[in-house]
Design an enzyme around this catalytic site. Structure first.
Site, PDB file in Angstrom:
ATOM      1  N   ASP A 131       0.827  -1.398  -0.020  1.00  0.00           N
ATOM      2  CA  ASP A 131      -0.053  -0.068   0.018  1.00  0.00           C
ATOM      3  C   ASP A 131       0.925   1.411   0.094  1.00  0.00           C
ATOM      4  OD1 ASP A 131      -2.340   1.491  -0.096  1.00  0.00           O
ATOM      5  OD2 ASP A 131      -2.429   1.410   2.311  1.00  0.00           O
ATOM      6  N   ARG A 176     -10.654  10.094 -11.821  1.00  0.00           N
ATOM      7  CA  ARG A 176      -9.556   9.946 -10.636  1.00  0.00           C
ATOM      8  C   ARG A 176      -8.869   9.056 -10.268  1.00  0.00           C
ATOM      9  NH1 ARG A 176     -14.048  11.355  -6.259  1.00  0.00           N
ATOM     10  NH2 ARG A 176     -12.343  10.929  -5.021  1.00  0.00           N
ATOM     11  N   LYS A 177      -9.035   7.904 -10.888  1.00  0.00           N
ATOM     12  CA  LYS A 177      -8.530   6.508 -10.476  1.00  0.00           C
ATOM     13  C   LYS A 177      -7.225   6.370 -11.063  1.00  0.00           C
ATOM     14  CE  LYS A 177     -12.540   4.816 -11.758  1.00  0.00           C
ATOM     15  NZ  LYS A 177     -13.616   4.043 -12.039  1.00  0.00           N
TER      16      LYS A 177
HETATM   17  C1  LIG Z   1       0.803  12.521  -0.039  1.00  0.00           C
HETATM   18  C2  LIG Z   1       1.500  11.069   0.500  1.00  0.00           C
HETATM   19  C3  LIG Z   1       2.845  11.079   0.140  1.00  0.00           C
HETATM   20  C4  LIG Z   1       3.632  10.027   0.772  1.00  0.00           C
HETATM   21  C5  LIG Z   1       2.935   8.459   0.299  1.00  0.00           C
HETATM   22  C6  LIG Z   1       2.035   8.030   1.289  1.00  0.00           C
HETATM   23  C7  LIG Z   1       2.094   6.555   1.104  1.00  0.00           C
HETATM   24  C8  LIG Z   1       0.956   5.844   1.780  1.00  0.00           C
HETATM   25  C9  LIG Z   1      -0.266   5.665   1.178  1.00  0.00           C
HETATM   26  C10 LIG Z   1      -1.181   5.090   2.124  1.00  0.00           C
HETATM   27  C11 LIG Z   1      -2.670   5.129   1.261  1.00  0.00           C
HETATM   28  C12 LIG Z   1      -3.624   4.776   1.955  1.00  0.00           C
HETATM   29  O1  LIG Z   1      -3.432   3.642   2.839  1.00  0.00           O
HETATM   30  S1  LIG Z   1      -5.008   5.537   2.158  1.00  0.00           S
HETATM   31  C13 LIG Z   1      -5.929   4.841   3.564  1.00  0.00           C
HETATM   32  C14 LIG Z   1      -6.636   3.653   3.209  1.00  0.00           C
HETATM   33  N1  LIG Z   1      -7.953   4.148   2.367  1.00  0.00           N
HETATM   34  C15 LIG Z   1      -9.114   4.937   2.861  1.00  0.00           C
HETATM   35  O2  LIG Z   1      -9.322   4.863   3.978  1.00  0.00           O
HETATM   36  C16 LIG Z   1      -9.970   5.188   1.724  1.00  0.00           C
HETATM   37  C17 LIG Z   1     -11.285   5.272   2.403  1.00  0.00           C
HETATM   38  N2  LIG Z   1     -12.235   5.435   1.242  1.00  0.00           N
HETATM   39  C18 LIG Z   1     -12.472   6.942   0.710  1.00  0.00           C
HETATM   40  O3  LIG Z   1     -12.099   7.762   1.411  1.00  0.00           O
HETATM   41  C19 LIG Z   1     -13.254   7.028  -0.402  1.00  0.00           C
HETATM   42  O4  LIG Z   1     -13.996   5.626  -0.452  1.00  0.00           O
HETATM   43  C20 LIG Z   1     -12.330   7.416  -1.640  1.00  0.00           C
HETATM   44  C21 LIG Z   1     -11.699   8.827  -1.222  1.00  0.00           C
HETATM   45  C22 LIG Z   1     -11.511   6.173  -2.130  1.00  0.00           C
HETATM   46  C23 LIG Z   1     -13.498   7.447  -2.936  1.00  0.00           C
HETATM   47  O5  LIG Z   1     -14.597   8.370  -2.375  1.00  0.00           O
HETATM   48  P1  LIG Z   1     -15.300   9.387  -3.169  1.00  0.00           P
HETATM   49  O6  LIG Z   1     -14.132  10.636  -3.079  1.00  0.00           O
HETATM   50  O7  LIG Z   1     -16.599  10.073  -2.566  1.00  0.00           O
HETATM   51  O8  LIG Z   1     -15.379   9.243  -4.500  1.00  0.00           O
HETATM   52  P2  LIG Z   1     -16.115   8.185  -5.357  1.00  0.00           P
HETATM   53  O9  LIG Z   1     -17.266   8.701  -6.305  1.00  0.00           O
HETATM   54  O10 LIG Z   1     -16.932   7.147  -4.243  1.00  0.00           O
HETATM   55  O11 LIG Z   1     -15.393   7.029  -6.023  1.00  0.00           O
HETATM   56  C24 LIG Z   1     -14.436   7.597  -7.023  1.00  0.00           C
HETATM   57  C25 LIG Z   1     -14.297   6.624  -8.141  1.00  0.00           C
HETATM   58  O12 LIG Z   1     -13.652   5.397  -7.777  1.00  0.00           O
HETATM   59  C26 LIG Z   1     -14.193   4.381  -7.636  1.00  0.00           C
HETATM   60  N3  LIG Z   1     -14.089   3.619  -6.519  1.00  0.00           N
HETATM   61  C27 LIG Z   1     -14.282   3.702  -5.200  1.00  0.00           C
HETATM   62  N4  LIG Z   1     -14.051   2.993  -4.303  1.00  0.00           N
HETATM   63  C28 LIG Z   1     -13.763   1.912  -5.090  1.00  0.00           C
HETATM   64  C29 LIG Z   1     -13.375   0.482  -5.008  1.00  0.00           C
HETATM   65  N5  LIG Z   1     -13.108   0.134  -3.584  1.00  0.00           N
HETATM   66  N6  LIG Z   1     -13.008  -0.377  -5.833  1.00  0.00           N
HETATM   67  C30 LIG Z   1     -13.145   0.160  -7.247  1.00  0.00           C
HETATM   68  N7  LIG Z   1     -13.488   1.448  -7.537  1.00  0.00           N
HETATM   69  C31 LIG Z   1     -13.694   2.243  -6.405  1.00  0.00           C
HETATM   70  C32 LIG Z   1     -15.841   4.808  -7.858  1.00  0.00           C
HETATM   71  O13 LIG Z   1     -16.562   3.793  -8.457  1.00  0.00           O
HETATM   72  C33 LIG Z   1     -15.699   6.005  -8.635  1.00  0.00           C
HETATM   73  O14 LIG Z   1     -15.563   5.702  -9.964  1.00  0.00           O
HETATM   74  P3  LIG Z   1     -16.100   6.379 -11.282  1.00  0.00           P
HETATM   75  O15 LIG Z   1     -17.459   6.728 -10.975  1.00  0.00           O
HETATM   76  O16 LIG Z   1     -15.381   7.686 -11.225  1.00  0.00           O
HETATM   77  O17 LIG Z   1     -15.517   5.680 -12.350  1.00  0.00           O
END
Ligand SMILES: CCCCCCCCCCCC(=O)SCCNC(=O)CCNC(=O)[C@H](O)C(C)(C)COP(=O)(O)OP(=O)(O)OC[C@H]1O[C@@H](n2cnc3c(N)ncnc32)[C@H](O)[C@@H]1OP(=O)(O)O
Length: 262
Positions: A131, A176-177
């Site tokens: 991740d 956005r993906k």
């Molecule tokens: C700076 C650091 C540097 C330093 C580097 C840092 C490295 C570390 C990185 C760690 C990263 C993490 O662990 S992050 C932490 C873990 N992740 C989270 O907690 C995320 C929780 N989920 C969310 O916050 C939300 O669901 C989002 C932001 C992902 C999406 O929500 P949203 O913004 O309301 O958008 P939404 O319309 O729902 O989705 C946007 C598009 O993505 C698709 N989509 C959404 N979820 C999914 C899914 N699970 N599987 C498939 N597709 C999906 C939708 O169909 C849509 O496609 P379309 O209709 O547009 O086609």
């Protein structure tokens, strides 16, 4: 800690070698580091295709406008892979990106705190490094992201203390993906440890402000390479919005502290 958020600081770069690194970790670091700089026939040093990404225990350094954001949030925004005090006990890793191929490789040495099955790395720790690498890669390519999806297939266990390579590649971007694939292999490539795919979703605020007047995306992870051909003006937009957003968060936090301390 300074009470003034803009105070310059020199954070530790965790991607540089330390005493806990094994000779294999050191060797691979040097191998990829050497690819970051090439020497011409005339002896001149030029940039290679690879770039080492510095890494800090704060998470915002590479976001668009991250230099500023990381100063604003230096006492707050932590990334847990970089917050295990004992060197070599947790995640020792360094990430290199290839600008031309849009690939990324991480040299990862797993410490004793990451044990799952006896003598082997915990599956959650493996997912964590995947991740982190794919998240860093997507951030580099597209800007600040959240992981929306991560699918992991564990093929063979990773011995604790060993060094492995984590390869990330860009499959496609769609709105956005950012779709990425990832493989964790032994350092000679002969053994597949883990395979994964992931979808990183650009933060909505950045996405909303990252379109040029001609409708072209202006997303830029580090503002210097992947989108170097894009306009300086376009780069300013998400940067400014990011800083504004983080200012609001910072002020909100200060207010919260004021109210909870009374
Ligand atoms: C700076 C650091 C540097 C330093 C580097 C840092 C490295 C570390 C990185 C760690 C990263 C993490 O662990 S992050 C932490 C873990 N992740 C989270 O907690 C995320 C929780 N989920 C969310 O916050 C939300 O669901 C989002 C932001 C992902 C999406 O929500 P949203 O913004 O309301 O958008 P939404 O319309 O729902 O989705 C946007 C598009 O993505 C698709 N989509 C959404 N979820 C999914 C899914 N699970 N599987 C498939 N597709 C999906 C939708 O169909 C849509 O496609 P379309 O209709 O547009 O086609």
């Amino acid at each position: 800690m300074s009470p003034w958020p803009f105070t310059p600081s020199q954070p530790r770069d965790y991607s540089l070698p330390n005493a806990s690194w094994s000779s294999e970790m050191q060797r691979l670091y040097e191998h990829y580091n050497n690819l970051c700089e090439m020497e011409t026939e005339g002896g001149e040093k030029i940039k290679g295709a690879w770039r080492r990404l510095p890494s800090y225990n704060r998470s915002l350094k590479y976001a668009t406008g991250g230099q500023c954001l990381s100063k604003l949030l230096q006492g707050k925004a932590r990334i847990f892979t970089r917050n295990i005090e004992e060197q070599g006990a947790g995640f020792e890793y360094v990430v290199f990106v290839n600008k031309q191929e849009k690939t990324c490789v991480c040299v990862f040495q797993a410490g004793h705190l990451l044990e799952g099955p006896p003598g082997h790395v915990h599956g959650g720790a493996i997912a964590t490094i995947i991740d982190s690498v794919t998240g860093t890669h997507a951030t580099y390519l597209s800007g600040p992201v959240m992981t929306a999806n991560l699918t992991v297939n564990y093929r063979s266990p990773i011995p604790l203390g060993s060094v492995v390579l984590v390869h990330s590649s860009l499959d496609k971007t769609e709105g956005r993906k950012t779709f990425l694939s990832c493989q964790v292999t032994s350092t000679d490539g002969s053994k597949m440890h883990t395979e994964a795919t992931g979808i990183a979703c650009l933060c909505p605020l950045v996405w909303a402000t990252s379109w040029d007047s001609d409708g072209q995306s202006s997303r830029c992870g580090d503002g210097s390479s992947y989108c170097s051909e894009r306009t300086a003006e376009a780069k300013q937009s998400p940067w400014a919005v990011g800083v504004l957003f983080e200012c609001i968060l910072f002020l909100n936090d200060q207010f919260s502290k004021t109210f909870t301390s009374h």
